[in-house]
Design an enzyme around this catalytic site. Structure first.
Site, mmCIF file in Angstrom:
data_model
loop_
_atom_site.group_PDB
_atom_site.id
_atom_site.type_symbol
_atom_site.label_atom_id
_atom_site.label_comp_id
_atom_site.label_asym_id
_atom_site.label_seq_id
_atom_site.Cartn_x
_atom_site.Cartn_y
_atom_site.Cartn_z
ATOM 1 N N GLU A 163 -29.141 -22.989 -6.207
ATOM 2 C CA GLU A 163 -27.924 -22.351 -6.719
ATOM 3 C C GLU A 163 -27.610 -21.058 -5.980
ATOM 4 O O GLU A 163 -26.811 -20.236 -6.434
ATOM 5 C CB GLU A 163 -28.059 -22.101 -8.225
ATOM 6 C CG GLU A 163 -28.288 -23.371 -9.040
ATOM 7 C CD GLU A 163 -27.002 -24.133 -9.391
ATOM 8 O OE1 GLU A 163 -25.982 -23.475 -9.636
ATOM 9 O OE2 GLU A 163 -27.027 -25.379 -9.419
ATOM 10 N N HIS A 231 -28.132 -19.153 -14.928
ATOM 11 C CA HIS A 231 -28.552 -18.533 -13.657
ATOM 12 C C HIS A 231 -29.280 -17.221 -13.968
ATOM 13 O O HIS A 231 -28.930 -16.535 -14.938
ATOM 14 C CB HIS A 231 -27.339 -18.200 -12.763
ATOM 15 C CG HIS A 231 -26.658 -19.388 -12.179
ATOM 16 N ND1 HIS A 231 -25.290 -19.545 -12.203
ATOM 17 C CD2 HIS A 231 -27.150 -20.471 -11.540
ATOM 18 C CE1 HIS A 231 -24.966 -20.690 -11.603
ATOM 19 N NE2 HIS A 231 -26.085 -21.269 -11.196
ATOM 20 N N CYS A 348 -20.931 -12.954 -10.405
ATOM 21 C CA CYS A 348 -20.812 -14.358 -9.962
ATOM 22 C C CYS A 348 -19.758 -14.501 -8.890
ATOM 23 O O CYS A 348 -19.826 -15.402 -8.052
ATOM 24 C CB CYS A 348 -20.382 -15.247 -11.119
ATOM 25 S SG CYS A 348 -21.483 -15.262 -12.507
HETATM 26 O O1 SUG Z 1 -21.719 -23.031 -12.279
HETATM 27 N N1 SUG Z 1 -18.840 -22.359 -14.148
HETATM 28 C C1 SUG Z 1 -19.836 -21.911 -13.196
HETATM 29 C C2 SUG Z 1 -20.113 -20.452 -13.375
HETATM 30 C C3 SUG Z 1 -20.970 -19.932 -12.295
HETATM 31 C C4 SUG Z 1 -21.468 -18.564 -12.565
HETATM 32 N N2 SUG Z 1 -22.232 -18.122 -11.462
HETATM 33 C C5 SUG Z 1 -23.264 -17.261 -11.521
HETATM 34 N N3 SUG Z 1 -23.862 -16.973 -12.670
HETATM 35 N N4 SUG Z 1 -23.705 -16.773 -10.430
HETATM 36 C C6 SUG Z 1 -21.117 -22.726 -13.321
HETATM 37 O O2 SUG Z 1 -21.526 -23.046 -14.435
HETATM 38 C C7 SUG Z 1 -17.280 -23.961 -15.097
HETATM 39 C C8 SUG Z 1 -16.274 -24.948 -14.582
HETATM 40 C C9 SUG Z 1 -15.762 -25.869 -15.617
HETATM 41 O O3 SUG Z 1 -16.454 -26.109 -16.574
HETATM 42 O O4 SUG Z 1 -14.662 -26.398 -15.412
HETATM 43 C C10 SUG Z 1 -18.289 -23.574 -14.041
HETATM 44 O O5 SUG Z 1 -18.556 -24.343 -13.151
#
Ligand code: SUG
Length: 417
Positions: A163, A231, A348
């Site tokens: 990730e 994460h 993020c």
């Molecule tokens: O991978 N949300 C992302 C958020 C990422 C956050 N990143 C960090 N913490 N670095 C994920 O879960 C939601 C998209 C949706 O559900 O349509 C999403 O992918």
């Protein structure tokens, strides 16, 4: 050569929507089915970049990917007209905006060959994210094309989930000094998947030529994952010699802190006790998903979501933190509500790269004038709203493609079309 930290923010793509695709990401699943506002979302992200510039920090960008991803659908034997609604949503996701998941970065002082190494993240755990990497890798190869200073690696192969920087921390005396790199991996998370696999972290460390004596692999606490910290950057943040972490972030915090103190005696560990801020408060407020940055005038600032300000327990703990004479001196709340509604806070949205800006393709660096140019394109061509049903409309697919094309043309980045 002057090494500085550059924050590369993902510009929120024109297909930003709430499809609820990320199991274990409580904000994303809670907001599934709501109406999204891509234009406002992108403008909020751009405003955050302006705040960073205003603090005297260097700022870069990563561009939205080509969505809907017809190449991915073709590999699955279908296309947008033939696919079912679930596949369409996966093909349309704007999830590349969360640039902390784009890659893991090891700057020149840490690597065996003295180049800055970047490895694209495979993001294999979530279908909608698993097809980001080809588009992301193409951008990284363009932005960091100077092979005298950078090495850009393709993602580690599945099934080892990676990730990117969201599960990686670098601690050091100063950005230009050798660092200790900490890879935080998950093993279990109750009902939710652990997205970062130890084997992937180990592969990235090998690819980057890191010194094993200055590399730490630390397991994330299963309770944190089960509570919605999908994460590590939802429960911990590091900058230079400072680690700010929730008491329940790591499976064995004492072992991690001891290893850090041994490898970096000047490390300063600030642990937020669960008695002051519960895991649930930490995750709903995203207090740790802050950008912890070193200010040019000295001292550090936390650029955090306004959600941290509206949670009184969180905010009073933070006010206590800056009242002490510690390294963190300023709190800078920013409004990124649309991204937050999908579980993505200020941290993020950005990928940190410590490098000499002169070695980066200037098309990926921004100043006030370029931000204004981007804002103009967004205001003219990003959809105002996306409701769940819109994801099935060919008119939206065309609008999304046209908006991205307009931006790439304005930035002289047609090479990415
Ligand atoms: O991978 N949300 C992302 C958020 C990422 C956050 N990143 C960090 N913490 N670095 C994920 O879960 C939601 C998209 C949706 O559900 O349509 C999403 O992918």
């Amino acid at each position: 050569m002057s090494l500085v930290e550059i924050n590369f923010d993902g510009i929120v793509g024109p297909s930003h929507n709430f499809a609820g695709l990320s199991l274990g990401n409580l904000a994303a699943t809670a907001n599934a089915g709501k109406v999204a506002h891509p234009r406002e979302a992108a403008l909020q992200g751009l405003a955050k970049m302006r705040v960073n510039l205003g603090l005297g920090l260097r700022q870069g960008i990563l561009l939205p990917l080509d969505r809907p991803d017809e190449a991915w659908l073709a590999a699955l034997g279908t296309n947008m007209l033939g696919a079912d609604n679930a596949l369409r949503a996966n093909a349309l996701s704007a999830s590349a905006m969360w640039a902390a998941n784009a890659a893991t970065v090891s700057p020149t002082p840490d690597t065996a060959d003295g180049r800055c190494h970047l490895t694209g993240a495979n993001l294999v755990t979530m279908p909608h994210r698993s097809h980001e990497w080809p588009g992301t890798l193409a951008q990284l190869r363009l932005a960091f094309a100077d092979s005298g200073h950078f090495a850009v690696h393709a993602p580690v192969p599945p099934p080892f989930g990676d990730e990117g920087a969201a599960n990686h921390m670098r601690l050091c005396a100063g950005h230009g000094a050798p660092g200790v790199e900490v890879f935080v991996y998950g093993e279990t998370g109750g009902p939710f998947p652990a997205r970062q696999h130890r084997e992937a972290s180990a592969a990235v460390a090998r690819l980057h030529g890191l010194d094993p004596a200055r590399t730490i692999f630390a397991p994330q606490s299963p309770e944190a994952i089960a509570a919605g910290a999908f994460h590590n950057d939802v429960v911990a943040v590091a900058n230079e010699r400072v680690l700010l972490a929730h008491e329940q972030a790591f499976a064995d915090p004492a072992a991690l802190y001891e290893a850090l103190r041994m490898k970096l005696p000047e490390v300063e560990i600030i642990e937020v006790p669960a008695s002051a801020v519960s895991l649930a408060d930490a995750i709903s407020s995203y207090l740790f998903n802050a950008q912890l940055v070193t200010l040019p005038e000295g001292g550090m600032a936390l650029i955090l979501p306004t959600e941290a300000q509206t949670n009184t327990r969180v905010w009073s703990w933070l006010e206590g933190l800056i009242a002490r004479n510690g390294p963190i001196r300023r709190l800078v709340p920013v409004e990124v509500r649309e991204s937050m509604s999908n579980g993505g806070g200020p941290a993020c949205l950005r990928l940190r790269v410590v490098a000499d800006p002169a070695t980066v393709d200037p098309r990926f660096l921004v100043d006030e004038a370029k931000l204004a140019l981007i804002e103009g394109v967004v205001a003219a061509s990003w959809p105002v709203e996306i409701a769940p049903d819109d994801l099935n409309k060919p008119a939206l697919w065309a609008e999304v493609r046209g908006a991205r094309t307009a931006l790439l043309e304005a930035l002289d980045l047609n090479a990415l079309l």
